[in-house]
Design a protein around this motif. Sequence first.
Motif, mmCIF file in Angstrom:
data_model
loop_
_atom_site.group_PDB
_atom_site.id
_atom_site.type_symbol
_atom_site.label_atom_id
_atom_site.label_comp_id
_atom_site.label_asym_id
_atom_site.label_seq_id
_atom_site.Cartn_x
_atom_site.Cartn_y
_atom_site.Cartn_z
ATOM 1 N N ASP A 114 -27.232 -3.626 35.962
ATOM 2 C CA ASP A 114 -26.293 -2.755 35.257
ATOM 3 C C ASP A 114 -25.723 -1.761 36.252
ATOM 4 O O ASP A 114 -26.421 -1.298 37.167
ATOM 5 N N TYR A 115 -24.437 -1.416 36.073
ATOM 6 C CA TYR A 115 -23.858 -0.417 36.959
ATOM 7 C C TYR A 115 -24.505 0.944 36.675
ATOM 8 O O TYR A 115 -24.499 1.411 35.536
ATOM 9 N N LYS B 258 -17.642 -2.597 28.656
ATOM 10 C CA LYS B 258 -18.570 -3.603 29.197
ATOM 11 C C LYS B 258 -18.262 -3.922 30.660
ATOM 12 O O LYS B 258 -19.157 -4.296 31.432
ATOM 13 N N MET C 171 -19.976 -1.309 32.697
ATOM 14 C CA MET C 171 -21.423 -1.462 32.692
ATOM 15 C C MET C 171 -21.890 -2.656 33.520
ATOM 16 O O MET C 171 -22.981 -2.651 34.076
ATOM 17 N N PHE C 172 -21.051 -3.691 33.612
ATOM 18 C CA PHE C 172 -21.429 -4.916 34.316
ATOM 19 C C PHE C 172 -20.262 -5.370 35.192
ATOM 20 O O PHE C 172 -19.211 -5.752 34.677
#
Length: 473
Positions: free
Chosen positions: A375-376, A405, A408-409
Motif C-alpha cells: 500500500d502507498y 484507489k 492507495m495502490f
Amino acid sequence: MFFTSCEEKQNAKTEQLKSSPNIILFVADDHGTDALGCYGNPVIKTPNLDKLASEGVMFTNAYCTSASCAASRSVILSGLYGHATGSYGHVHDYHHFSTFDGVKSLSNRLSEAGYLTARIGKYHVAPEKVYLFDEVLEADPRNTVEMADASKNVLNSDKPFFLYFCTDDPHRGHPFKPETWDIPNTFGNKVGGYKDVNQVVYNPDNVIVPDFLPDNKQSREEIAQYYQSISRIDQGFGKLMSHLKDAGKLYNTIVFYISDNGMAFPGAKTTVYEPGIKLPCIIKDPTKGKKGSVNHAKISWVDLTPTILEMAEVSYNPKDFHGKSFNTIIDNEPNQGWDQIYASHTFHEITMYYPMRVSIDKNYKLIWNIAYRLDYPFASDLWAASTWQSIYKNDIEYYGKRKVKDYMFHPEFELFDLDKDPGELNNLATNANFEAVLENMKKKMKAFQLKTKDPWLIMWDHDNSLQGTGVDL
C-alpha cells in the motif's frame, strides 16, 4: 552607506563585483509553484518574492530529487543523491537516517575557502560534522522577520558569507491530528500572529485549488492557511533584502529562493508526481545580464552545490558530485543538454518504506514504484489532513482527478507524456504503442542508478554488483 553622486554609487558597485560574492540560499519548507504570484497565482500576496523574480531569473522546470524534507536537504547541501549518501529519509527522532561521514558538504567546502558560513532555522540533516556551519543563529523559524533580524551581523560580515536561511513555513503545524477530522491545519499560523509580522488572511472562497486536489470546503480552508503561512515567508524575505541593502551588499550577493519539496497535501509532498518535486527556483545574481527572465531548462537540487561553488569561484572536482553546475545557463537558456531529470525517493518516515525512482527525458516521465506490491504509505500529517479525510472518510471515489484507489495502490511502472498529460493521469506503461518509449526510459533509469551507485539497482534483475561482500576485511 551615503553616496554623493551616481558616479560614486557605480564605483562602489564595481568594487563589490570584483570581490567574492556573498550567497544567500533561502529554503522554504513545503512550498510549491502553485502559491507564488510570479508563477501565475493571482490571489496570493508575495510582492517581495515577485520582486526577486523581476530582478533575476525564474526557473519553470526546477526539481528536487525527493519530496521529503530531510532527504531533499541532504541533496541540496551535498550535490549527491540520498541513496548514495545514506540520507534515505528523516533524520530526527527514531527515524535516524544520517549521511555517511565521508561526504563533504557545501558549507564545509565554503568554510575552507574562507567564507563565513551561517545557518538559521530548519536544519534537518546529520551528522553535524558533515554539515558544519561557522555560526548557528537563533530565531523562531515560523517568524521570518525575526529570522531576518537575527541575520544582520552575518550580512555585515567583513568576509564573504554564505547564509543558509531555512523557514519552518509553510509546513503543516502541530497538532497534525485535529480534535475533529474537519478542522483545517494551521500551517504555523496562530491567533494574534507573530511579532512584527502583518497577518495576511485569505478567504477560502478565493483560493486557487490545484487540479490534483478536491475542490471542497476542507481543501479550500487548508489552502487559505497555507497561503497565509507563505505570505509570512514573503515578509521575512523582504526584511532580509532590506537588511542586505542597509549593509551595502546588494551588488555582490547572489540570492536563491527554493523549497525543499511541494505543498504538504496528499498528491504532492512525499510523492514523485509533479506537484511534489517540481518547485520554485528564483535566482538573482548581480553579475548576470538578464533581469526578470524565465528559464525553461530542467535543473535539479543535486545541481545546487556545484553551481554555488562555481559562483563562489571555489575549485572542485566535478566527479565529486552527481549534479552539474548550471551557473553558465542562468541567463542564457540552453538549446540542449538540460532536458533530463532524475529523482530518488526511498523513505519519508522510517515506517514509510516505498522506494521510487524517476527518469524524465524531455516530455516523457517514467516512475518506477519498486515496492508497488505495498500500500502507498501516507505521511502521518497528510493522512490526518482534513483535505484527505474529507474524501477518504466519506468514501468518495475521486480525490481531485485521480481515484482514491490509485493513490492507495500504485502500479509498478507509470509512464506519462507531460506535454499532453501534465496531470499525470494517463499511464502509458501498459499501452503497446509506447513499448519502445518505456524500454528506452527504463534503460536511462538503470544507467542513472548504476552511475550514482543506487543500491536499489538490485531490484531489476538481482544484480548485486554494487553490493559489498558483507565481510569486513
